[in-house]
Design an enzyme around this catalytic site. Structure first.
Site, PDB file in Angstrom:
ATOM      1  N   GLU A 166      96.132 -11.373   3.528  1.00  0.00           N
ATOM      2  CA  GLU A 166      97.136 -10.381   3.127  1.00  0.00           C
ATOM      3  C   GLU A 166      98.567 -10.846   3.433  1.00  0.00           C
ATOM      4  O   GLU A 166      99.244 -10.290   4.300  1.00  0.00           O
ATOM      5  CB  GLU A 166      96.845  -9.031   3.791  1.00  0.00           C
ATOM      6  CG  GLU A 166      95.487  -8.478   3.409  1.00  0.00           C
ATOM      7  CD  GLU A 166      95.173  -7.123   4.048  1.00  0.00           C
ATOM      8  OE1 GLU A 166      96.000  -6.619   4.837  1.00  0.00           O
ATOM      9  OE2 GLU A 166      94.105  -6.567   3.751  1.00  0.00           O
ATOM     10  N   GLU A 364      87.255  -8.054   1.699  1.00  0.00           N
ATOM     11  CA  GLU A 364      87.184  -6.862   2.549  1.00  0.00           C
ATOM     12  C   GLU A 364      87.039  -5.646   1.663  1.00  0.00           C
ATOM     13  O   GLU A 364      87.691  -5.540   0.629  1.00  0.00           O
ATOM     14  CB  GLU A 364      88.457  -6.661   3.396  1.00  0.00           C
ATOM     15  CG  GLU A 364      88.641  -7.608   4.553  1.00  0.00           C
ATOM     16  CD  GLU A 364      89.940  -7.333   5.325  1.00  0.00           C
ATOM     17  OE1 GLU A 364      90.379  -6.155   5.381  1.00  0.00           O
ATOM     18  OE2 GLU A 364      90.496  -8.291   5.871  1.00  0.00           O
TER      19      GLU A 364
END
Length: 460
Positions: A166, A364
């Site tokens: 991220e 995820e």
């Protein structure tokens, strides 16, 4: 109807060093920004829980990896802690860390669990934060050397590498929206951090290619699909701008090799453009990845601005859109976020149509629930809600794959309840429950369901 996945599909979970490892006496680990912030800004952390203990993976890794095998994982993503491996961020390597990561990787392989290794999961070494973190070009160089060290030490066995988890978050949460240390609120500095993270990613990929290692390298993105309130032109513009700032700004640079022209125009108009050299742009254009990880938790719903932003306020993407609270949306009330399984299908289609249908996997996806002890019966968390969540998301993912999306795997967040940024252990995500008092880890009903899913390569 049975939903069936390919025999080669990667099944497992994701974790990160800071959220799982903890500390033990004599481990020689250096401090990172979370070690520092969870002590110095302890009031920002739920129940004041610091990074000291987290989920005890450093000491329990053998038993934990056995628990992964017990529920039939064939893969697992974690990260290397930069400040554990190189305590000052540059210079001497910590021999204790080398022993630990070698043992962890060897143990995963011995148990039939493919290691997916990520280099950076929000955890800047404190020694480097003190010289500016990713605002400083020297830290980009330090990251490049850190990546090279990891490839040299572990690249003979690790076949799947990821540069960042991220990349948007350290910039947005740490330098614009006051959620992560260093708690700066300044868009231009946030933009500089994001640009330097993208450069650091490119430098690591370049080093990996030069070393001619027999694996794949990629990055893990947090993608929040954007949905406008309506088809009204003002709402569509709001959605376009939200997507431009929070998705295309980083995805286009990494997956298309260039920043969106529109982004540059907007940042120039508001005097928010960071310094970007021609050589930077050439490096970005020359960098290609092999595999993309996608983290998906929630959608972003937006509408046209209700009010004109304060012209003397902090410039922000939110100058161009407001959050839209859609009537009837399904909520995970523990986290205060919407549950929208179709979003995973929409992301898959976006990758297919906009990003050359690159090989990717769900890196995820998960649901964090507060007060899970209320669902314990005969010592087992009866988390039917997690099983339902999995089924719905996997059904939409399967539909996208049937339509040609090159999805190679699915990793749940997370393997065992872990410490979360700021939230500590407020919400539980794991296939295994962690007893904070005793350190005991017990499988939940969802873990047993996942085991059956993997063994059958699908579900009814």
């Amino acid at each position: 109807m049975k939903v069936t996945f390919p025999k080669s599909f990667f099944w497992g979970a994701a974790s990160s060093a800071t959220q799982a490892e903890g500390r033990v006496t004599g481990d020689e680990k250096g401090g990172n920004i979370w070690d520092y912030a969870s002590k110095e800004y302890n009031h920002r952390f739920y129940d004041g829980v610091t990074t000291e203990n987290t989920s005890l993976f450093y000491q329990d890794y053998q038993q934990d990896i056995q628990k992964m095998q017990d529920i039939s994982f064939n893969s697992f993503r974690t990260s290397i802690s930069w400040s554990r491996l190189i305590p000052n961020g540059t210079g001497a390597v910590n021999p204790e860390a080398v022993i630990f990561y070698n043992n962890m990787i060897d143990e995963l392989i011995a148990k039939g669990v493919e290691p997916f290794v990520n280099l950076y999961h929000f955890d800047m070494p404190m020694a480097l934060q003190e010289i500016g973190g990713f605002e400083a070009k020297a830290v980009v160089d330090a990251y490049k050397q850190y990546a090279k060290t990891c490839f040299e030490l572990f690249g003979d066995r690790v076949r799947y590498w990821f540069t960042f988890n991220e990349p948007m978050i350290p910039a947005e949460a740490g330098y614009l929206h006051d959620r992560h240390y260093p708690y700066v609120v300044d868009f231009k500095r946030a933009a500089a951090v994001l640009h330097n993270i993208i450069l650091a990613h490119c430098e690591a990929v370049k080093v990996y290619r030069e070393m001619k290692l027999a694996g794949k390298i990629g990055i893990i993105m947090d993608v929040i699909p954007v949905y406008p309130r309506s088809q009204n032109a003002a709402d569509l513009y709001a959605a376009e701008m939200a997507d431009l700032f929070y998705t295309k700004s980083v995805n286009d640079a990494i997956l298309k090799g260039k920043y969106p022209v529109r982004l540059k125009e907007v940042l120039q108009e508001y005097d928010q453009l960071p310094e970007v050299s021609n050589s930077d742009l050439e490096l970005i254009a020359a960098t290609k990845i092999d595999l993309l990880g996608i983290n998906y938790y929630r959608p972003r719903r937006v509408k046209a601005k209700e009010c004109v932003p304060n012209p003397n306020g902090v410039f922000s993407p939110e100058w161009f859109f407001d959050e839209y609270v859609m009537p009837g949306r399904r909520m995970n009330t523990s986290r205060g976020i919407e549950i929208y399984p179709k979003g995973i299908y929409d992301i898959a289609k976006k990758i297919q149509t906009e990003y050359d249908n690159i090989d990717w996997f769900v890196s995820e996806n998960g649901i964090g629930i507060e007060g899970e002890e209320a669902f314990i019966e005969e010592g087992v968390v009866q988390d039917e809600y997690r099983i339902d969540f999995l089924k719905e998301h996997l059904t939409y993912l399967h539909q996208a794959m049937e339509e040609g999306s090159n999805c190679l795997g699915y990793h749940m967040w997370t393997f065992v309840d872990c410490w979360s940024w700021g939230n500590a252990y407020k919400n539980r995500y794991g296939f295994y429950r962690l007893d904070l008092a005793t350190g005991e880890k017990t499988v939940k009903k969802s873990g047993l369901w996942f085991k059956a899913l993997v063994e059958n390569n699908g579900f009814e």
